[in-house]
Design a protein around this motif. Sequence first.
Motif, PDB file in Angstrom:
ATOM      1  N   UNK A  47       6.877  -5.208 -15.898  1.00 41.28           N
ATOM      2  CA  UNK A  47       6.017  -4.038 -15.729  1.00 41.28           C
ATOM      3  C   UNK A  47       6.648  -3.026 -14.784  1.00 41.28           C
ATOM      4  N   UNK A  48       6.509  -1.747 -15.114  1.00 46.68           N
ATOM      5  CA  UNK A  48       6.982  -0.664 -14.253  1.00 46.68           C
ATOM      6  C   UNK A  48       5.804   0.172 -13.774  1.00 46.68           C
ATOM      7  N   UNK A  49       5.019   0.697 -14.713  1.00 44.75           N
ATOM      8  CA  UNK A  49       3.910   1.585 -14.363  1.00 44.75           C
ATOM      9  C   UNK A  49       2.938   1.666 -15.523  1.00 44.75           C
ATOM     10  N   UNK A  50       1.704   2.053 -15.219  1.00 45.51           N
ATOM     11  CA  UNK A  50       0.693   2.241 -16.253  1.00 45.51           C
ATOM     12  C   UNK A  50      -0.232   3.371 -15.856  1.00 45.51           C
ATOM     13  N   UNK A  51      -0.878   3.957 -16.872  1.00 44.18           N
ATOM     14  CA  UNK A  51      -1.818   5.038 -16.627  1.00 44.18           C
ATOM     15  C   UNK A  51      -2.969   4.915 -17.614  1.00 44.18           C
ATOM     16  N   UNK A  52      -4.179   5.084 -17.124  1.00 39.81           N
ATOM     17  CA  UNK A  52      -5.339   5.161 -18.013  1.00 39.81           C
ATOM     18  C   UNK A  52      -5.384   6.567 -18.592  1.00 39.81           C
ATOM     19  N   UNK A  53      -5.373   6.646 -19.923  1.00 41.28           N
ATOM     20  CA  UNK A  53      -5.321   7.973 -20.530  1.00 41.28           C
ATOM     21  C   UNK A  53      -6.521   8.808 -20.100  1.00 41.28           C
ATOM     22  N   UNK A  54      -7.685   8.197 -20.081  1.00 41.89           N
ATOM     23  CA  UNK A  54      -8.869   8.909 -19.620  1.00 41.89           C
ATOM     24  C   UNK A  54      -8.995   8.760 -18.115  1.00 41.89           C
ATOM     25  N   UNK A  55      -8.931   9.864 -17.413  1.00 43.99           N
ATOM     26  CA  UNK A  55      -9.049   9.823 -15.963  1.00 43.99           C
ATOM     27  C   UNK A  55      -7.721   9.843 -15.239  1.00 43.99           C
ATOM     28  N   UNK A  56      -6.678   9.290 -15.855  1.00 44.46           N
ATOM     29  CA  UNK A  56      -5.338   9.395 -15.302  1.00 44.46           C
ATOM     30  C   UNK A  56      -5.029   8.489 -14.125  1.00 44.46           C
ATOM     31  N   UNK A  57      -5.838   7.435 -13.905  1.00 46.21           N
ATOM     32  CA  UNK A  57      -5.527   6.548 -12.778  1.00 46.21           C
ATOM     33  C   UNK A  57      -4.211   5.829 -13.058  1.00 46.21           C
ATOM     34  N   UNK A  58      -3.417   5.653 -12.009  1.00 44.80           N
ATOM     35  CA  UNK A  58      -2.071   5.098 -12.187  1.00 44.80           C
ATOM     36  C   UNK A  58      -1.876   3.787 -11.438  1.00 44.80           C
ATOM     37  N   UNK A  59      -0.910   3.004 -11.930  1.00 46.40           N
ATOM     38  CA  UNK A  59      -0.598   1.694 -11.375  1.00 46.40           C
ATOM     39  C   UNK A  59       0.919   1.529 -11.398  1.00 46.40           C
ATOM     40  N   UNK A  60       1.458   0.899 -10.348  1.00 47.62           N
ATOM     41  CA  UNK A  60       2.906   0.778 -10.235  1.00 47.62           C
ATOM     42  C   UNK A  60       3.325  -0.616  -9.788  1.00 47.62           C
ATOM     43  N   UNK A  61       4.505  -1.016 -10.246  1.00 48.27           N
ATOM     44  CA  UNK A  61       5.137  -2.202  -9.680  1.00 48.27           C
ATOM     45  C   UNK A  61       5.623  -1.864  -8.277  1.00 48.27           C
ATOM     46  N   UNK A  62       5.622  -2.858  -7.393  1.00 42.18           N
ATOM     47  CA  UNK A  62       6.063  -2.616  -6.015  1.00 42.18           C
ATOM     48  C   UNK A  62       7.490  -2.085  -5.961  1.00 42.18           C
ATOM     49  N   UNK A  63       8.317  -2.506  -6.878  1.00 40.96           N
ATOM     50  CA  UNK A  63       9.736  -2.139  -6.848  1.00 40.96           C
ATOM     51  C   UNK A  63       9.978  -0.656  -7.128  1.00 40.96           C
TER      52      UNK A  63
END
Length: 128
Positions: A47-63
């Motif tokens: 995993x690198x990163x993710x985004x919820x299309x609705x709302x745009x909240x983001x998530x990232x790997x620590x690296x």
Amino acid sequence: QVQLVESGGGLVQAGGSLRLSCAASGRTFSSYVMGWFRQAPGKEREFVAAIKWSGGRTYYADSVKGRFTISRDNAKNTVYLQMNTLRPEDTAVYYCAAGTPYCTGYGCYDSKGIYAYWGRGTQVTVSS
């Protein structure tokens, strides 16, 4: 038929930047989570990163936190991964993915299993 097409990969020196794009088609993606994963030779896809299309909240790997930024353009149905301060260990094939999970947040969006659709990948090579 969902299609995800990545572009923007290439060869860059350490410390440089690249922006990857993922053009999505075939569906209305407002309920989707879009993810970026990468796979280096001989290693598991991670995993690198993710985004919820609705709302745009983001998530990232620590690296990659603080160096990479995921975003989306609703009008263009495109997800981006801006990669700054690249390191040789970022070298990998980068894949775009889309899914509609029932779970939420970390522990969910960083799991390959929640993504039903995948692109073919784009190679990123960072030289030292």
